[in-house]
Motif scaffolding. Sequence first.
Motif, PDB file in Angstrom:
ATOM      1  N   PRO A 107       0.826  -1.216   0.000  1.00  0.00           N
ATOM      2  CA  PRO A 107       0.000   0.000   0.000  1.00  0.00           C
ATOM      3  C   PRO A 107       0.862   1.268   0.000  1.00  0.00           C
ATOM      4  O   PRO A 107       1.966   1.295   0.560  1.00  0.00           O
ATOM      5  N   ARG A 108       0.311   2.318  -0.627  1.00  0.00           N
ATOM      6  CA  ARG A 108       1.070   3.568  -0.745  1.00  0.00           C
ATOM      7  C   ARG A 108       1.365   4.191   0.629  1.00  0.00           C
ATOM      8  O   ARG A 108       2.394   4.851   0.796  1.00  0.00           O
ATOM      9  N   ARG A 109       0.474   4.006   1.578  1.00  0.00           N
ATOM     10  CA  ARG A 109       0.714   4.635   2.888  1.00  0.00           C
ATOM     11  C   ARG A 109       1.940   4.035   3.582  1.00  0.00           C
ATOM     12  O   ARG A 109       2.689   4.740   4.268  1.00  0.00           O
ATOM     13  N   ILE A 110       2.164   2.734   3.384  1.00  0.00           N
ATOM     14  CA  ILE A 110       3.354   2.110   3.965  1.00  0.00           C
ATOM     15  C   ILE A 110       4.610   2.629   3.269  1.00  0.00           C
ATOM     16  O   ILE A 110       5.627   2.940   3.919  1.00  0.00           O
ATOM     17  N   ILE A 111       4.548   2.714   1.936  1.00  0.00           N
ATOM     18  CA  ILE A 111       5.701   3.231   1.189  1.00  0.00           C
ATOM     19  C   ILE A 111       6.005   4.664   1.605  1.00  0.00           C
ATOM     20  O   ILE A 111       7.176   5.036   1.834  1.00  0.00           O
ATOM     21  N   SER A 112       4.959   5.496   1.727  1.00  0.00           N
ATOM     22  CA  SER A 112       5.171   6.897   2.102  1.00  0.00           C
ATOM     23  C   SER A 112       5.742   7.008   3.514  1.00  0.00           C
ATOM     24  O   SER A 112       6.639   7.834   3.773  1.00  0.00           O
ATOM     25  N   ALA A 113       5.255   6.184   4.442  1.00  0.00           N
ATOM     26  CA  ALA A 113       5.746   6.250   5.831  1.00  0.00           C
ATOM     27  C   ALA A 113       7.220   5.877   5.921  1.00  0.00           C
ATOM     28  O   ALA A 113       8.027   6.574   6.571  1.00  0.00           O
ATOM     29  N   LEU A 114       7.602   4.776   5.262  1.00  0.00           N
ATOM     30  CA  LEU A 114       9.004   4.348   5.308  1.00  0.00           C
ATOM     31  C   LEU A 114       9.910   5.327   4.573  1.00  0.00           C
ATOM     32  O   LEU A 114      11.045   5.594   5.020  1.00  0.00           O
ATOM     33  N   ALA A 115       9.444   5.886   3.436  1.00  0.00           N
ATOM     34  CA  ALA A 115      10.249   6.881   2.734  1.00  0.00           C
ATOM     35  C   ALA A 115      10.423   8.126   3.595  1.00  0.00           C
ATOM     36  O   ALA A 115      11.520   8.732   3.643  1.00  0.00           O
ATOM     37  N   GLY A 116       9.345   8.534   4.309  1.00  0.00           N
ATOM     38  CA  GLY A 116       9.469   9.691   5.207  1.00  0.00           C
ATOM     39  C   GLY A 116      10.440   9.423   6.335  1.00  0.00           C
ATOM     40  O   GLY A 116      11.246  10.315   6.712  1.00  0.00           O
ATOM     41  N   MET A 117      10.388   8.221   6.914  1.00  0.00           N
ATOM     42  CA  MET A 117      11.333   7.873   7.978  1.00  0.00           C
ATOM     43  C   MET A 117      12.764   7.910   7.467  1.00  0.00           C
ATOM     44  O   MET A 117      13.680   8.370   8.165  1.00  0.00           O
ATOM     45  N   SER A 118      12.968   7.425   6.237  1.00  0.00           N
ATOM     46  CA  SER A 118      14.323   7.453   5.675  1.00  0.00           C
ATOM     47  C   SER A 118      14.811   8.875   5.460  1.00  0.00           C
ATOM     48  O   SER A 118      15.978   9.197   5.734  1.00  0.00           O
ATOM     49  N   ILE A 119      13.934   9.759   4.976  1.00  0.00           N
ATOM     50  CA  ILE A 119      14.322  11.156   4.754  1.00  0.00           C
ATOM     51  C   ILE A 119      14.671  11.832   6.085  1.00  0.00           C
ATOM     52  O   ILE A 119      15.694  12.529   6.214  1.00  0.00           O
ATOM     53  N   VAL A 120      13.804  11.611   7.091  1.00  0.00           N
ATOM     54  CA  VAL A 120      14.056  12.224   8.404  1.00  0.00           C
ATOM     55  C   VAL A 120      15.360  11.697   8.998  1.00  0.00           C
ATOM     56  O   VAL A 120      16.187  12.466   9.544  1.00  0.00           O
ATOM     57  N   GLY A 121      15.557  10.381   8.923  1.00  0.00           N
ATOM     58  CA  GLY A 121      16.801   9.821   9.482  1.00  0.00           C
ATOM     59  C   GLY A 121      18.032  10.338   8.767  1.00  0.00           C
ATOM     60  O   GLY A 121      19.031  10.686   9.421  1.00  0.00           O
ATOM     61  N   MET A 122      17.979  10.414   7.447  1.00  0.00           N
ATOM     62  CA  MET A 122      19.122  10.931   6.696  1.00  0.00           C
ATOM     63  C   MET A 122      19.345  12.405   7.012  1.00  0.00           C
ATOM     64  O   MET A 122      20.501  12.865   7.120  1.00  0.00           O
ATOM     65  N   PHE A 123      18.270  13.174   7.172  1.00  0.00           N
ATOM     66  CA  PHE A 123      18.416  14.591   7.488  1.00  0.00           C
ATOM     67  C   PHE A 123      19.084  14.775   8.848  1.00  0.00           C
ATOM     68  O   PHE A 123      20.003  15.590   9.014  1.00  0.00           O
TER      69      PHE A 123
END
Length: 438
Positions: A107-123
């Motif tokens: 589902p797109r919501r899972i993809i969006s959540a994990l991508a957001g976590m990756s962006i925040v962690g990298m930031f």
Amino acid sequence: MTTTGEICREAGGGPWWWDRWRGALLDVSLAAVSALECAVEGVQFSRDAGLPVPVGTVFGLFAGATLVLRRRSPIAVVLVSIAITPAQMGFLMGIVGLYTLAASELPRRIISALAGMSIVGMFIVTYVRAQQGVVHGDLSIAGGFIPFLSVTTALGMTAPPVLLGLYIGARRRLMESLRERADSLERELILLAERAEERAEWARNEERTRIAREMHDVVAHRVSLMVVHAAALQAVARKDPEKAVKNAALVGDMGRQALTELREMLGVLRSGEGLVGRADRSVPLAAVKAAAAAAASRAADDPAEGPSIAELEELVEQSAAAGMVVRLSVEGKARGYARAVEQTAYRVVQEALTNVHKHAAGAKTHVRLAHRSAEIAMQVENEPPPEQGAASAAGLPSGGNGLVGMKERVSALGGVFVSGPTDAGGFRVSAVIPAEVG
């Protein structure tokens, strides 16, 4: 899974969860490169954390090797890459894991959540490392540039693989949908071809039945009268030469009429040979129907083709000339009918008279024809023959198809056909045909 996918799986099935060996080899290669990268980066992590170098190296090897599970569990691979981001490890694993996650059917919501976590962690990791570098003097940039650098790095490491994965996933689903539609269309075409073949076979059988019925009606009556006249000719040849000559002339006329009708029928068959040949080579059914409709239209436009009700009187006279005691009575006002109705009415009377010649020679016969408002009715009834149980003196054969053919003709026009013995010991044939046929 479509038929195409099933064929691919059967043709090149891979080990464990891989569909193909090529995919397994690619994932194992990526996992090996990721493990090597994390092992090298684990050396610096060990020094920064004050751990023995072998510990960081082994940790990096195991962490990087989890990339081999990207097809089976992309969520786990992304979570591992996010977890080791603070140690500045697993950049390849993070990129490949995000791409695989975005291209999957999750589902797109899972993809969006994990991508957001990756962006925040990298930031966060980039921001902290940049601040430490400025403090220690390893980086010579302004402090206000650090947030921009952190955002750019986080987006640059996360957005491209996610967008590419979304594109590849959408393209893959589109191709899968096209394959399913192609397979469905192929199945429908096969089904249509089978049904067309069934319809063509049914049409061929119907045409064979119709031709056999026509041949029976044309040949049986004429030849039966010829046999009766020939028998009479043999009986009176010496006693009454004048009557013998008359009977011989009748036999000749009936033979010529039979030959004429046979030639007409064979001519129709020959004109359809080309169509039949093409039909056997899978000509579209629409072309066969169009040709049949055209032939029916030409037949309807030519009222002279085939017998008509107006010829019933002549038919009865021929039977009377053969020695049958027959009487024709007509009720109602005669009018024009469709060619199929007139031909069927004529054939019913003709076949009924033929049966009298065969099975009740010498019996008195009554032919009745009634013109009604919405239908035309006919009845042929014979009394018991002079000698009960005696067949025609001429020994006429019977194939048992006459009554069946009459019933088929009448039923095809939506009429009613009844036949059977009478209480007086004779036989009756009755038919009612609608005046208007579709």
